[in-house]
Scaffold this active site. Structure first.
Site, PDB file in Angstrom:
ATOM      1  CB  THR A 177      -0.848   0.284   1.137  1.00 47.58           C
ATOM      2  OG1 THR A 177      -1.784   1.287   1.582  1.00 47.58           O
ATOM      3  CG2 THR A 177       0.167  -0.244   2.643  1.00 47.58           C
ATOM      4  CG  ASP A 178      -1.216   4.834  -1.297  1.00 49.43           C
ATOM      5  OD1 ASP A 178      -2.008   4.702  -0.539  1.00 49.43           O
ATOM      6  OD2 ASP A 178      -1.590   5.714  -1.888  1.00 49.43           O
ATOM      7  CD  GLU A 179      -4.125   3.776   4.539  1.00 46.04           C
ATOM      8  OE1 GLU A 179      -3.631   3.292   5.222  1.00 46.04           O
ATOM      9  OE2 GLU A 179      -4.373   3.306   3.406  1.00 46.04           O
ATOM     10  CE  LYS A 186       0.823  -4.835   2.595  1.00 45.86           C
ATOM     11  NZ  LYS A 186      -0.103  -5.996   2.191  1.00 45.86           N
ATOM     12  CE1 TYR A 205      -2.907  -2.287   5.610  1.00 46.16           C
ATOM     13  CE2 TYR A 205      -3.061   0.318   5.178  1.00 46.16           C
ATOM     14  CZ  TYR A 205      -3.274  -2.009   4.639  1.00 46.16           C
ATOM     15  OH  TYR A 205      -3.650  -1.594   3.164  1.00 46.16           O
TER      16      TYR A 205
END
Length: 356
Positions: free
Chosen positions: A133-135, A163, A159
């Site tokens: 993810t880009d998060e 990741k 989260y």
């Protein structure tokens, strides 16, 4: 090729399975522990295709993973199994550590042992694709340039931190062992079969039912949106073209504020199924923000577009219209989900209180 896909009954994973069955000759071994957000129905015709095998197993199971590799002998792995909802990670981070960190480590070790014993040609051709993810890159300010493959990691939620840890494990296995792995980081996905805890399906269903539409803060937080079927096609191309050790940012250049997204959904529904009580924007309410809410995500996918000779076909208005129409046409599925797995309640520790 025989591809081992983890999380293939989840939202993005099932889109990848459907795309592979429809557009490639590949054989799929689908490993999914069938958590609350998984749906066999999302496989559609792929679920009964002879090139697809579903195995119910947890990627964190250190006994099951080596056995699956030994039995099915894949040519490549696409690792999509993950806990993904930020609000759930605020309420219960342990599940995210288990699935996203321990699960990735366990899968990497099973894959590395299997790969190490392959013959020279098979070993050279093997790939491990970790989908992320880009998060993991943190939050952008209003005028910051978009994320790229070289953006420093700065995760802000349980989260995102889980990741980020899994991304680092995958890169470490490449640098330490020469294990032929690569990572892709994507922006917010949307489309058919998305579990209705996420923004777009949640707002769509609540608006259909005449319920209030809570928007965090003042609705100015921005996300970059990618139609899930476009993402699935890009992931399959990456498996064929990506370089081991590489990092690829996958996006569609479609940033929108959360408030704009909610208003767009209301407008589409008002056009397709008008509400006798009036335009659905009347249902929007601003709510106390969730803890650590990142202001903006946006990806610059230039490097990936060049590497794949690909660009996402759907702009946001087209993809959103298709998505809302899909939920209108598939009421039986989401009504079953709402009745048995998730009724639309607020998740995350912040209380839902209207402020305007």
């Amino acid at each position: 090729m025989r591809i081992l896909i983890t999380g293939g009954c989840g939202f993005i994973g099932s889109a990848v399975v459907r795309h592979m069955i429809r557009a490639t000759p590949h054989t799929i071994v689908n490993v999914d522990r069938m958590s609350y957000a998984a749906s066999v129905e999302a496989l559609e015709e792929a679920g009964t295709d002879p090139r697809h095998t579903l195995i119910r197993a947890d990627v964190a199971d250190s006994d099951a993973m080596p056995q699956i590799f030994s039995t099915h002998r894949p040519d490549a792995v696409m690792h999509l199994a993950a806990e993904t909802h930020v609000d759930r990670s605020i309420d219960g981070p342990a599940a995210f550590v288990h699935s996203n960190i321990v699960g990735t480590f366990t899968l990497l070790e099973a894959a590395r042992a299997y790969w190490s014993a392959l013959g020279p040609a098979a070993k050279a051709a093997f790939r491990f694709h970790h989908v992320s993810t880009d998060e993991v890159f943190g939050a952008l300010g209003p005028h910051d340039p978009p994320f790229t493959e070289s953006t420093a990691y700065d995760p802000r939620s349980p989260y995102a931190a889980s990741k980020a840890a899994s991304d680092h494990l995958v890169r470490a296995w490449w640098h330490t062992y020469g294990f032929p792995a690569f990572v892709s980081n994507t922006s917010n996905n949307y489309g058919p079969w998305q579990f209705p805890e996420k923004l777009i399906p949640l707002v769509t269903l609540n608006a259909l039912e005449g319920k209030l539409l809570p928007v965090y803060g003042d609705g100015s937080n921005r996300r970059d949106w990618l139609f899930v079927e476009d993402h699935a096609a890009a992931l399959v191309r990456l498996l064929a073209r990506a370089e081991p050790g590489g990092c690829y940012a996958v996006g569609a250049r479609q940033p929108r504020s959360n408030l704009d997204v909610v208003r767009s959904i209301c407008a589409i529904l008002d056009n397709l199924v008008p509400d006798p009580a009036g335009p659905r924007e009347r249902l929007i309410r601003f709510a106390h923000d969730r803890p650590g809410h990142d202001f903006r995500y946006e990806i610059d996918p230039s490097r990936t577009e060049a590497a794949l000779e690909w660009r996402a076909p759907h702009d946001f208005p087209a993809g959103l219209s298709r998505t809302v129409a899909w939920y209108l046409d598939n009421r039986a599925w989401w009504e079953s989900v709402r009745a048995s797995r998730y009724a639309g309640e607020r998740l995350g520790v912040a209380r839902l209180e209207a402020v305007v």
